[in-house]
Motif scaffolding. Structure first.
Motif, PDB file in Angstrom:
ATOM      1  N   LEU A 109       0.831  -1.213   0.000  1.00 25.15           N
ATOM      2  CA  LEU A 109       0.000   0.000   0.000  1.00 25.15           C
ATOM      3  C   LEU A 109       0.860   1.255   0.000  1.00 25.15           C
ATOM      4  O   LEU A 109       0.778   2.094  -0.910  1.00 25.15           O
ATOM      5  CB  LEU A 109      -0.902  -0.019   1.234  1.00 25.15           C
ATOM      6  CG  LEU A 109      -1.692   1.244   1.531  1.00 25.15           C
ATOM      7  CD1 LEU A 109      -2.795   1.410   0.526  1.00 25.15           C
ATOM      8  CD2 LEU A 109      -2.277   1.196   2.929  1.00 25.15           C
ATOM      9  N   THR A 110       1.747   1.384   1.015  1.00 21.11           N
ATOM     10  CA  THR A 110       2.534   2.610   1.128  1.00 21.11           C
ATOM     11  C   THR A 110       3.578   2.701   0.020  1.00 21.11           C
ATOM     12  O   THR A 110       3.849   3.786  -0.485  1.00 21.11           O
ATOM     13  CB  THR A 110       3.232   2.674   2.482  1.00 21.11           C
ATOM     14  OG1 THR A 110       3.926   1.456   2.682  1.00 21.11           O
ATOM     15  CG2 THR A 110       2.243   2.858   3.582  1.00 21.11           C
ATOM     16  N   GLY A 111       4.151   1.556  -0.355  1.00 18.37           N
ATOM     17  CA  GLY A 111       5.170   1.570  -1.403  1.00 18.37           C
ATOM     18  C   GLY A 111       4.598   2.071  -2.712  1.00 18.37           C
ATOM     19  O   GLY A 111       5.173   2.954  -3.354  1.00 18.37           O
ATOM     20  N   SER A 112       3.434   1.530  -3.111  1.00 19.82           N
ATOM     21  CA  SER A 112       2.876   1.981  -4.383  1.00 19.82           C
ATOM     22  C   SER A 112       2.424   3.436  -4.274  1.00 19.82           C
ATOM     23  O   SER A 112       2.548   4.194  -5.240  1.00 19.82           O
ATOM     24  CB  SER A 112       1.713   1.085  -4.808  1.00 19.82           C
ATOM     25  OG  SER A 112       0.802   0.955  -3.758  1.00 19.82           O
ATOM     26  N   ALA A 113       1.931   3.837  -3.070  1.00 15.54           N
ATOM     27  CA  ALA A 113       1.528   5.241  -2.910  1.00 15.54           C
ATOM     28  C   ALA A 113       2.728   6.161  -3.060  1.00 15.54           C
ATOM     29  O   ALA A 113       2.647   7.197  -3.729  1.00 15.54           O
ATOM     30  CB  ALA A 113       0.877   5.449  -1.548  1.00 15.54           C
ATOM     31  N   LEU A 114       3.874   5.773  -2.464  1.00 17.63           N
ATOM     32  CA  LEU A 114       5.076   6.612  -2.573  1.00 17.63           C
ATOM     33  C   LEU A 114       5.540   6.721  -4.017  1.00 17.63           C
ATOM     34  O   LEU A 114       5.853   7.812  -4.501  1.00 17.63           O
ATOM     35  CB  LEU A 114       6.192   6.019  -1.727  1.00 17.63           C
ATOM     36  CG  LEU A 114       6.426   6.618  -0.355  1.00 17.63           C
ATOM     37  CD1 LEU A 114       7.574   5.927   0.321  1.00 17.63           C
ATOM     38  CD2 LEU A 114       6.697   8.100  -0.486  1.00 17.63           C
ATOM     39  N   LEU A 115       5.598   5.563  -4.709  1.00 15.33           N
ATOM     40  CA  LEU A 115       6.060   5.574  -6.099  1.00 15.33           C
ATOM     41  C   LEU A 115       5.151   6.447  -6.952  1.00 15.33           C
ATOM     42  O   LEU A 115       5.619   7.262  -7.750  1.00 15.33           O
ATOM     43  CB  LEU A 115       6.071   4.144  -6.650  1.00 15.33           C
ATOM     44  CG  LEU A 115       7.271   3.306  -6.247  1.00 15.33           C
ATOM     45  CD1 LEU A 115       7.191   1.936  -6.881  1.00 15.33           C
ATOM     46  CD2 LEU A 115       8.555   4.004  -6.682  1.00 15.33           C
ATOM     47  N   LEU A 116       3.830   6.278  -6.766  1.00 13.15           N
ATOM     48  CA  LEU A 116       2.883   7.065  -7.555  1.00 13.15           C
ATOM     49  C   LEU A 116       3.021   8.545  -7.243  1.00 13.15           C
ATOM     50  O   LEU A 116       2.981   9.382  -8.144  1.00 13.15           O
ATOM     51  CB  LEU A 116       1.465   6.617  -7.234  1.00 13.15           C
ATOM     52  CG  LEU A 116       0.756   5.802  -8.294  1.00 13.15           C
ATOM     53  CD1 LEU A 116      -0.582   5.336  -7.770  1.00 13.15           C
ATOM     54  CD2 LEU A 116       0.568   6.648  -9.530  1.00 13.15           C
ATOM     55  N   THR A 117       3.191   8.873  -5.950  1.00 14.55           N
ATOM     56  CA  THR A 117       3.348  10.276  -5.564  1.00 14.55           C
ATOM     57  C   THR A 117       4.556  10.889  -6.255  1.00 14.55           C
ATOM     58  O   THR A 117       4.473  11.968  -6.852  1.00 14.55           O
ATOM     59  CB  THR A 117       3.527  10.389  -4.048  1.00 14.55           C
ATOM     60  OG1 THR A 117       2.462   9.699  -3.426  1.00 14.55           O
ATOM     61  CG2 THR A 117       3.525  11.817  -3.608  1.00 14.55           C
ATOM     62  N   ALA A 118       5.690  10.169  -6.178  1.00 17.82           N
ATOM     63  CA  ALA A 118       6.902  10.687  -6.798  1.00 17.82           C
ATOM     64  C   ALA A 118       6.697  10.822  -8.301  1.00 17.82           C
ATOM     65  O   ALA A 118       7.068  11.837  -8.908  1.00 17.82           O
ATOM     66  CB  ALA A 118       8.076   9.766  -6.492  1.00 17.82           C
TER      67      ALA A 118
ATOM     68  N   PRO B 240      -7.547   3.388  -1.367  1.00 20.22           N
ATOM     69  CA  PRO B 240      -6.589   3.787  -0.321  1.00 20.22           C
ATOM     70  C   PRO B 240      -5.353   4.472  -0.888  1.00 20.22           C
ATOM     71  O   PRO B 240      -4.918   5.512  -0.374  1.00 20.22           O
ATOM     72  CB  PRO B 240      -6.214   2.461   0.343  1.00 20.22           C
ATOM     73  CG  PRO B 240      -7.270   1.520   0.005  1.00 20.22           C
ATOM     74  CD  PRO B 240      -7.936   1.987  -1.228  1.00 20.22           C
ATOM     75  N   VAL B 241      -4.812   3.911  -1.982  1.00 16.37           N
ATOM     76  CA  VAL B 241      -3.620   4.525  -2.569  1.00 16.37           C
ATOM     77  C   VAL B 241      -3.953   5.913  -3.087  1.00 16.37           C
ATOM     78  O   VAL B 241      -3.185   6.860  -2.897  1.00 16.37           O
ATOM     79  CB  VAL B 241      -3.055   3.618  -3.687  1.00 16.37           C
ATOM     80  CG1 VAL B 241      -2.025   4.354  -4.499  1.00 16.37           C
ATOM     81  CG2 VAL B 241      -2.461   2.367  -3.094  1.00 16.37           C
ATOM     82  N   ALA B 242      -5.137   6.061  -3.698  1.00 15.58           N
ATOM     83  CA  ALA B 242      -5.522   7.376  -4.222  1.00 15.58           C
ATOM     84  C   ALA B 242      -5.588   8.405  -3.099  1.00 15.58           C
ATOM     85  O   ALA B 242      -5.117   9.532  -3.251  1.00 15.58           O
ATOM     86  CB  ALA B 242      -6.863   7.283  -4.933  1.00 15.58           C
ATOM     87  N   ALA B 243      -6.148   8.022  -1.953  1.00 15.00           N
ATOM     88  CA  ALA B 243      -6.244   8.963  -0.833  1.00 15.00           C
ATOM     89  C   ALA B 243      -4.858   9.376  -0.363  1.00 15.00           C
ATOM     90  O   ALA B 243      -4.590  10.560  -0.135  1.00 15.00           O
ATOM     91  CB  ALA B 243      -7.024   8.340   0.315  1.00 15.00           C
ATOM     92  N   LEU B 244      -3.958   8.399  -0.227  1.00 14.16           N
ATOM     93  CA  LEU B 244      -2.607   8.724   0.237  1.00 14.16           C
ATOM     94  C   LEU B 244      -1.892   9.632  -0.758  1.00 14.16           C
ATOM     95  O   LEU B 244      -1.222  10.596  -0.370  1.00 14.16           O
ATOM     96  CB  LEU B 244      -1.798   7.442   0.443  1.00 14.16           C
ATOM     97  CG  LEU B 244      -2.036   6.703   1.747  1.00 14.16           C
ATOM     98  CD1 LEU B 244      -1.259   5.410   1.780  1.00 14.16           C
ATOM     99  CD2 LEU B 244      -1.624   7.572   2.913  1.00 14.16           C
TER     100      LEU B 244
ATOM    101  N   VAL C 287       0.945  14.487  -2.625  1.00 13.45           N
ATOM    102  CA  VAL C 287       1.495  15.164  -3.794  1.00 13.45           C
ATOM    103  C   VAL C 287       1.835  16.630  -3.507  1.00 13.45           C
ATOM    104  O   VAL C 287       2.926  17.070  -3.853  1.00 13.45           O
ATOM    105  CB  VAL C 287       0.552  15.008  -5.005  1.00 13.45           C
ATOM    106  CG1 VAL C 287       0.809  16.063  -6.041  1.00 13.45           C
ATOM    107  CG2 VAL C 287       0.735  13.640  -5.620  1.00 13.45           C
ATOM    108  N   PRO C 288       0.949  17.431  -2.840  1.00 10.93           N
ATOM    109  CA  PRO C 288       1.321  18.824  -2.591  1.00 10.93           C
ATOM    110  C   PRO C 288       2.616  18.971  -1.805  1.00 10.93           C
ATOM    111  O   PRO C 288       3.452  19.815  -2.136  1.00 10.93           O
ATOM    112  CB  PRO C 288       0.146  19.371  -1.784  1.00 10.93           C
ATOM    113  CG  PRO C 288      -0.978  18.487  -2.081  1.00 10.93           C
ATOM    114  CD  PRO C 288      -0.412  17.149  -2.375  1.00 10.93           C
ATOM    115  N   ALA C 289       2.803  18.135  -0.786  1.00 11.08           N
ATOM    116  CA  ALA C 289       3.996  18.251   0.048  1.00 11.08           C
ATOM    117  C   ALA C 289       5.262  18.000  -0.745  1.00 11.08           C
ATOM    118  O   ALA C 289       6.344  18.421  -0.352  1.00 11.08           O
ATOM    119  CB  ALA C 289       3.917  17.280   1.217  1.00 11.08           C
ATOM    120  N   LEU C 290       5.132  17.292  -1.866  1.00 12.75           N
ATOM    121  CA  LEU C 290       6.310  16.993  -2.675  1.00 12.75           C
ATOM    122  C   LEU C 290       6.432  17.971  -3.841  1.00 12.75           C
ATOM    123  O   LEU C 290       7.524  18.437  -4.160  1.00 12.75           O
ATOM    124  CB  LEU C 290       6.179  15.557  -3.205  1.00 12.75           C
ATOM    125  CG  LEU C 290       7.438  14.855  -3.600  1.00 12.75           C
ATOM    126  CD1 LEU C 290       8.423  14.876  -2.454  1.00 12.75           C
ATOM    127  CD2 LEU C 290       7.122  13.431  -3.984  1.00 12.75           C
ATOM    128  N   ALA C 291       5.278  18.312  -4.461  1.00 12.79           N
ATOM    129  CA  ALA C 291       5.321  19.109  -5.686  1.00 12.79           C
ATOM    130  C   ALA C 291       5.643  20.573  -5.391  1.00 12.79           C
ATOM    131  O   ALA C 291       6.382  21.201  -6.147  1.00 12.79           O
ATOM    132  CB  ALA C 291       3.990  18.999  -6.425  1.00 12.79           C
TER     133      ALA C 291
END
Lengths: 336, 339
Positions: A119-128, A208-212, A217-221
């Motif tokens: 869950l968190t791994g795919s969320a991180l990759l997608l966020t980046a 769940p991944v979409a919510a994360l 994304v804002p905190a990174l972008a």
């Protein structure tokens, strides 16, 4: 370089030890280490109560002294004490037994991580993956940036469970668009995620991944955009453009390498944040992961599980910092 | 940011009106004592009804009116989060100002007092729970007494390093996880929740105020004040604080959003407040008992989102009134605020 790294590693380990020790000693000093086993109605005869309590205290090792010594009046207790046995056990990777079900903490953490890591791994990759092109686009078009900033701040100030429940209500409830499943993993029991039917897993993890991703994304972008905009004003950009490099080439080959340290530092800040975010998300979407384990442990005041989880998260943050520093030093030797 | 047009007055007015309405709702709940509209008395004919003329936002799975429950929940939200945000802002501002003003060697303390304090902290940690308050009290009294002893040797207090280290130590675990751990150390109660919220929210304000004061300290008028023989307290209180105020004022609404978010998240998870207290997070958690009742979620989410948006709007306008310098810093603080 190696010496610096070793020093930082030693510092990180010392910090982790300090955090865990403070948590342990504080929990015992505040009296939370001794569970209140029976309430007044269940107590019944006084003898039963004291017998049961003595038994539990012995099982949890609470009859031992807390620390190596006692101040005022001074007394040296020596090695068989609660802190010493907890520390030696922790050094061997054993984090004690849960107050609730007596299961070993490291076993339940490992089981939970098998759900949380995908869950968190795919969320991180997608966020980046989303933040990078978004920041590059916003750096080129100031009007996008101006429109994105208020939305980003609002998303950032909303609690995560609000975003999760909004998605749940809109996309998974029968009254609106029931596109996604509302809870669970679609598998029997909680044996973690089967990689065999990954399509099914992806379907269940989509919301769940979409919510994360939405809140990370804002905190990174935003910081990356700021860094890119700062780089754009430098003279070398004009030189590159004058040499005939396309805007895309300038963005990817000239601007990005200079702004990348900001991105990597923020990404490493996000690693434990996403783990913490999964606390709320796993409760909202009923996933049997680490976050839900921690939330339930906190509600039941099950301290061994909580301290184990906090230790793991603190270690992951320290590790992320170390990795980020190393990568940054490799990218930009001035930072080493 | 400075190039943006100033926000329409209407929006600010709406934000103030919404927050004022919340305060009124909290006062109403406090006056009528309806902060606990007993979860025990079930009205079986009213379970989970959709919105109607009688119940504007519908009823929850216990047969209570959702609007009344939300309004009553405002009381606990304001009774815990507002003081917590105030304490966090005051604590962060004063610790940061002290760190920025005295730096690592500006303040010297008696050696005897330091020894007494260290002794009592170690004693408090390594003895049982019953003696904890006694150790802390003895430490405070002993340090005061040691100050008047004829032992004049002093040590420089590395205040800057200590405050930064405490902030980094607090931030080494994400805020929500730290709050979970701290909340579990003590039985659920309002004062403990307040302490947990304040104790986890102060570091960003402290960092902001430390930077501001450290910058202002080098201004000529401060040097002039010191040359004129003003005391440290007078310089801090009368000369530095008024100049740091615009930026610090923006950090109060920010801390308030963080505290609101943290408190509702904790009570959504069923942690923090005693189980019979009402709270928006708990109302939203009740919504999970009845997944088909969308009105439960929508009502709670509407209240939370409006409150966050109002606070956000006010903090943004506040920081714009400050120095252009401070806008960037609060923006930076905001993005790092995520749990």
């Amino acid at each position: 370089m190696v010496r610096r790294l070793a020093l930082r590693l030693a510092g990180a380990l010392a910090t982790a030890w300090l955090i865990a020790s403070t948590c342990f000693l504080l929990s015992r000093a505040l009296g939370a280490g001794a569970p209140q086993l029976l309430n007044d109605e269940q107590t019944g005869a006084f003898d039963h109560y004291t017998a049961a309590e003595t038994q539990f205290r012995q099982r949890l090792g609470l009859q031992q002294p807390l620390f190596y010594f006692r101040l005022l009046p001074w007394r040296w207790h020596g090695t068989p004490n609660q802190y010493h046995s907890w520390l030696t056990e922790a050094l061997h990777g054993r984090l004690g037994a849960s107050f609730r079900d007596g299961a070993a903490v490291e076993t339940s953490l490992r089981t939970a991580l098998r759900v949380t890591l995908p869950l968190t791994g795919s969320a991180l990759l997608l966020t980046a993956g989303l933040a990078l092109p978004l920041a590059l686009g916003m750096a080129r078009r100031p009007q996008w940036y101006r429109r994105f900033v208020p939305v980003a701040y609002l998303l950032d100030s909303l609690p995560l469970f609000v975003v999760g429940m909004l998605l749940l209500t809109l996309l998974a409830s029968p009254d609106f668009w029931p596109l996604f499943p509302a809870y669970g993993l679609g598998t029997e029991g909680a044996e973690g995620i089967f990689w065999g039917n990954w399509l099914n897993t992806a379907y269940y993890l989509a919301l769940p991944v979409a919510a994360l991703v939405l809140v990370s994304v804002p905190a990174l972008a935003l910081p990356l955009t700021e860094a890119l905009r700062a780089q754009q004003r430098q003279a070398y950009v004009a030189t590159a453009r004058a040499k005939g490099a396309s805007a895309r080439r300038v963005a990817w080959h000239h601007l990005l390498p200079n702004a990348l340290p900001v991105f990597i530092t923020r990404l490493s800040d996000l690693v434990p944040g996403v783990v913490a975010g999964s606390v709320v998300i796993e409760v909202v979407f009923a996933l049997p992961g680490m976050g839900r384990l921690l939330a339930e442990a906190a509600a039941a005041r099950d301290l061994p599980v909580l301290i184990g989880g906090v230790l793991l998260i603190a270690l992951s943050r320290l590790l992320a910092w170390l990795v980020a520093d190393t990568i940054n030093a490799l990218i930009d030797p001035r930072l080493a | 940011m400075a190039a943006l047009p100033s926000r329409p007055l209407l929006l600010r007015g709406l934000a103030w009106a919404w927050l004022g309405g919340l305060v009124l709702a909290a006062l109403w709940a406090w006056q009528t004592g309806s902060a606990q509209p007993a979860a025990t008395q079930l009205d079986l004919s009213q379970l989970s009804l959709p919105p109607s003329a009688r119940h504007w936002l519908g009823t929850d799975p216990f047969g209570r009116d959702v609007l009344a429950v939300l309004l009553a929940g405002t009381r606990n939200l304001l009774a815990v989060s507002l003081p917590a945000a105030l304490v966090a802002t005051a604590l962060g501002a004063s610790l940061g100002a002290a760190a920025g003003y005295w730096g690592n060697r500006g303040l010297r303390v008696r050696r005897a007092a330091v020894v007494v304090i260290m002794f009592s902290v170690v004693g408090a940690l390594v003895t049982g729970p019953q003696l904890l308050p006694r150790w802390l009290l003895a430490g405070a009294l002993g340090a005061t007494a040691a100050h008047y002893l004829p032992l004049r040797a002093t040590w420089p207090l590395p205040l800057d390093r200590l405050v930064l280290a405490a902030g980094a130590f607090t931030a080494s675990v994400p805020r929500l996880v730290l709050a979970l751990l701290l909340a579990a150390l003590h039985a659920p109660s309002k004062p403990w929740l307040l302490a947990v919220l304040a104790g986890t929210c102060w570091p960003p304000t402290a960092r902001l105020s430390r930077t501001l004061v450290a910058q202002l300290r080098r201004q000529p008028y401060i040097e002039a004040g010191r040359a004129a023989g003003f005391s440290d307290w007078r310089i801090l209180w009368r000369h530095l604080l008024p100049n740091a105020k615009p930026a610090l004022r923006a950090s109060l609404p920010l801390n308030l959003t963080v505290c609101f978010g943290l408190q509702t998240t904790l009570s959504f998870l069923g942690i923090g407040l005693p189980p019979d207290e009402l709270d928006w997070g708990r109302t939203l958690a009740d919504a999970r008992l009845e997944p088909s009742a969308w009105w439960l979620t929508v009502g709670g989410l509407f209240f939370l989102t409006c409150t966050m948006a109002a606070l956000h709007l006010l903090s943004a306008t506040d920081s714009r009134n400050g120095t252009p310098h401070s806008t960037l810093k609060t923006a930076d603080q905001r993005v790092t605020n995520k749990d």
